[in-house]
Motif scaffolding. Sequence first.
Motif, mmCIF file in Angstrom:
data_model
loop_
_atom_site.group_PDB
_atom_site.id
_atom_site.type_symbol
_atom_site.label_atom_id
_atom_site.label_comp_id
_atom_site.label_asym_id
_atom_site.label_seq_id
_atom_site.Cartn_x
_atom_site.Cartn_y
_atom_site.Cartn_z
ATOM 1 N N ALA A 117 0.814 -1.215 0.000
ATOM 2 C CA ALA A 117 0.000 0.000 0.000
ATOM 3 C C ALA A 117 0.850 1.269 0.000
ATOM 4 O O ALA A 117 0.380 2.342 -0.388
ATOM 5 C CB ALA A 117 -0.931 -0.001 1.210
ATOM 6 N N ASN A 118 2.107 1.155 0.414
ATOM 7 C CA ASN A 118 2.982 2.321 0.511
ATOM 8 C C ASN A 118 3.599 2.617 -0.853
ATOM 9 O O ASN A 118 4.735 2.287 -1.137
ATOM 10 C CB ASN A 118 4.080 2.044 1.554
ATOM 11 N N ARG A 119 2.811 3.297 -1.701
ATOM 12 C CA ARG A 119 3.267 3.602 -3.053
ATOM 13 C C ARG A 119 3.492 5.097 -3.221
ATOM 14 O O ARG A 119 2.990 5.905 -2.436
ATOM 15 C CB ARG A 119 2.227 3.138 -4.085
ATOM 16 N N GLU A 120 4.232 5.415 -4.256
ATOM 17 C CA GLU A 120 4.454 6.823 -4.597
ATOM 18 C C GLU A 120 4.319 6.995 -6.105
ATOM 19 O O GLU A 120 4.305 6.018 -6.859
ATOM 20 C CB GLU A 120 5.840 7.270 -4.131
ATOM 21 N N ARG A 121 4.204 8.235 -6.542
ATOM 22 C CA ARG A 121 4.029 8.495 -7.963
ATOM 23 C C ARG A 121 5.271 8.060 -8.732
ATOM 24 O O ARG A 121 6.391 8.292 -8.308
ATOM 25 C CB ARG A 121 3.772 9.990 -8.190
ATOM 26 N N CYS A 122 5.047 7.419 -9.877
ATOM 27 C CA CYS A 122 6.157 6.960 -10.735
ATOM 28 C C CYS A 122 6.536 8.105 -11.674
ATOM 29 O O CYS A 122 5.776 8.446 -12.591
ATOM 30 C CB CYS A 122 5.742 5.726 -11.525
ATOM 31 N N ALA A 123 7.703 8.703 -11.447
ATOM 32 C CA ALA A 123 8.106 9.897 -12.207
ATOM 33 C C ALA A 123 8.295 9.617 -13.688
ATOM 34 O O ALA A 123 8.048 10.493 -14.522
ATOM 35 C CB ALA A 123 9.393 10.463 -11.603
ATOM 36 N N ASP A 124 8.733 8.411 -14.048
ATOM 37 C CA ASP A 124 8.971 8.088 -15.463
ATOM 38 C C ASP A 124 7.928 7.118 -16.001
ATOM 39 O O ASP A 124 8.226 6.250 -16.826
ATOM 40 C CB ASP A 124 10.376 7.525 -15.656
ATOM 41 N N PHE A 125 6.676 7.266 -15.532
ATOM 42 C CA PHE A 125 5.628 6.336 -15.931
ATOM 43 C C PHE A 125 5.398 6.348 -17.444
ATOM 44 O O PHE A 125 4.955 5.341 -18.012
ATOM 45 C CB PHE A 125 4.315 6.667 -15.210
ATOM 46 N N ALA A 126 5.706 7.456 -18.115
ATOM 47 C CA ALA A 126 5.502 7.532 -19.567
ATOM 48 C C ALA A 126 6.252 6.424 -20.300
ATOM 49 O O ALA A 126 5.808 5.955 -21.364
ATOM 50 C CB ALA A 126 5.943 8.896 -20.083
ATOM 51 N N SER A 127 7.365 5.982 -19.752
ATOM 52 C CA SER A 127 8.142 4.928 -20.417
ATOM 53 C C SER A 127 7.540 3.544 -20.174
ATOM 54 O O SER A 127 7.839 2.593 -20.901
ATOM 55 C CB SER A 127 9.596 4.955 -19.926
ATOM 56 N N PHE A 128 6.682 3.425 -19.142
ATOM 57 C CA PHE A 128 6.060 2.138 -18.838
ATOM 58 C C PHE A 128 4.651 2.022 -19.412
ATOM 59 O O PHE A 128 4.161 0.914 -19.639
ATOM 60 C CB PHE A 128 5.997 1.929 -17.316
ATOM 61 N N LYS A 129 3.993 3.154 -19.629
ATOM 62 C CA LYS A 129 2.610 3.122 -20.083
ATOM 63 C C LYS A 129 2.411 2.301 -21.352
ATOM 64 O O LYS A 129 1.462 1.500 -21.440
ATOM 65 C CB LYS A 129 2.095 4.551 -20.285
ATOM 66 N N PRO A 130 3.270 2.420 -22.383
ATOM 67 C CA PRO A 130 3.085 1.594 -23.585
ATOM 68 C C PRO A 130 3.165 0.093 -23.295
ATOM 69 O O PRO A 130 2.514 -0.703 -23.982
ATOM 70 C CB PRO A 130 4.229 2.041 -24.505
ATOM 71 N N LEU A 131 3.950 -0.301 -22.298
ATOM 72 C CA LEU A 131 4.050 -1.716 -21.945
ATOM 73 C C LEU A 131 2.717 -2.230 -21.411
ATOM 74 O O LEU A 131 2.258 -3.322 -21.792
ATOM 75 C CB LEU A 131 5.150 -1.929 -20.907
ATOM 76 N N PHE A 132 2.089 -1.441 -20.531
ATOM 77 C CA PHE A 132 0.795 -1.832 -19.980
ATOM 78 C C PHE A 132 -0.271 -1.881 -21.082
ATOM 79 O O PHE A 132 -1.122 -2.782 -21.090
ATOM 80 C CB PHE A 132 0.368 -0.867 -18.876
ATOM 81 N N GLU A 133 -0.232 -0.938 -21.994
ATOM 82 C CA GLU A 133 -1.212 -0.915 -23.086
ATOM 83 C C GLU A 133 -1.065 -2.138 -23.977
ATOM 84 O O GLU A 133 -2.058 -2.743 -24.403
ATOM 85 C CB GLU A 133 -1.060 0.378 -23.893
ATOM 86 N N GLN A 134 0.184 -2.531 -24.254
ATOM 87 C CA GLN A 134 0.422 -3.707 -25.088
ATOM 88 C C GLN A 134 -0.040 -4.978 -24.385
ATOM 89 O O GLN A 134 -0.638 -5.877 -25.010
ATOM 90 C CB GLN A 134 1.899 -3.814 -25.452
ATOM 91 N N VAL A 135 0.221 -5.073 -23.096
ATOM 92 C CA VAL A 135 -0.207 -6.249 -22.336
ATOM 93 C C VAL A 135 -1.724 -6.375 -22.359
ATOM 94 O O VAL A 135 -2.272 -7.475 -22.518
ATOM 95 C CB VAL A 135 0.317 -6.174 -20.884
ATOM 96 N N GLN A 136 -2.428 -5.246 -22.224
ATOM 97 C CA GLN A 136 -3.884 -5.288 -22.263
ATOM 98 C C GLN A 136 -4.382 -5.743 -23.630
ATOM 99 O O GLN A 136 -5.328 -6.543 -23.722
ATOM 100 C CB GLN A 136 -4.473 -3.909 -21.924
ATOM 101 N N ARG A 137 -3.745 -5.279 -24.702
ATOM 102 C CA ARG A 137 -4.129 -5.736 -26.045
ATOM 103 C C ARG A 137 -3.883 -7.237 -26.181
ATOM 104 O O ARG A 137 -4.700 -7.959 -26.760
ATOM 105 C CB ARG A 137 -3.351 -4.969 -27.119
ATOM 106 N N ASP A 138 -2.760 -7.702 -25.650
ATOM 107 C CA ASP A 138 -2.455 -9.132 -25.714
ATOM 108 C C ASP A 138 -3.505 -9.957 -24.961
ATOM 109 O O ASP A 138 -3.914 -11.034 -25.426
ATOM 110 C CB ASP A 138 -1.071 -9.412 -25.112
#
Length: 396
Positions: free
Chosen positions: A142-163
């Motif tokens: 639960a102890n999370r913080e904002r991911c400063a470079d999330f833009a580099s990970f977002k395409p990975l999540f989008e591709q996984v969802q398409r898969d």
Amino acid sequence: MADFTDDDDALLAELGVEVAAKRVGSRTPQQERVIAGFEDIQRFVEEHGHAPRHGESHDIFERLYAVRLDRIAKLPECRDLVGSLDHQGLLTGLAAAPSDETDDLDDDALLAELGVDGGLSEIMELRHVRSSAEKRAADEIANRERCADFASFKPLFEQVQRDLDQGIRTARKFERKSEIEPGRFFILGGQKAYVAEKGKVEINASGNSDARLRVVFDNGTESNLLMRSLQKALTSDEAGRRIDEPVAGPLFADQPQDGDAASGTIYVLRSMSDHPMVAAHRDLVHKIGVTSNGLKQRIAGARMQPTFLLADVEVVATYELFNINRSKLENLIHRIFEPARFDVEILDRFGRPVVPREWFMVPLFVVDEAVERIRDRTIVDYRYDPASAKLVKQSH
């Protein structure tokens, strides 16, 4: 079938079956309880995709089911009693299995070994009890913080969802800590989680290997947590999943090649149930599945199994498969026809409500088309539209 002897009654008591002196009806109360317990194990397998396992890393209920399954397999009377119901092959190879260290424990003793005080009458309360280690793991997740470079990970999540949408990947129950490696995706708390980094593996105070991870979540947050904390969180989360790697190659070949072995069969069944909803749509309501065993064996005893609507079935179509991943193919087929899933609740032989999951309101000619599109690998471009009763091309 012969009645249980007194010695057998003592053994049945270890299974949690109350021994009664009076036999009533065609089956004794002990036999009905054994059948009910076996059906509970079958429901666990249908939900989790594997047989219950021993081991302290697993859920307490899974461990209880594992012990009960072992004992049913080792008692000839019990094995004969539920053998015709075993469409999942749970008893195969278990009769000659070596004795487990829990063989001499009844359920209360097993619970005590698991660190739980109290009898089975309190078992449902255990679902809501977390150990201090689990609480620490939950706090760390639960102890999370904002991911400063999330833009580099977002395409990975989008591709996984398409898969996932196209059946190229599947989400299955998380099983073991060794699955946690950099570059792998999981589902935790309803969110996709990506293991971006893994630190040096060290031995903790308990003598177990552990490592610090950087885990990025699809909501743009990240967490710096221990591998064992992620393991505990995924294990305790009933919806916790490991997202598999992409499927490579065709799901199955049109014809067997030299050296190929038949891997299974897609089957389409029609129910003979007199349930009003089934009777009203009998020509459209089909059970679609994939089996590696002979189909005759798969449907044996259908009238006693809730997954077959407690009725005999008629085989209306089969399609031979070669060198395929059966579970991935079945998941793909069910995803395609998900909009037409036949949502009906029936009562099992003990009056408990059951909602079978492999029945769909879809005409047979559409199933034929879907199989052809699986063969030529164009199925990922289509979805089933119940309104028009046909496969329609998706817009990407």
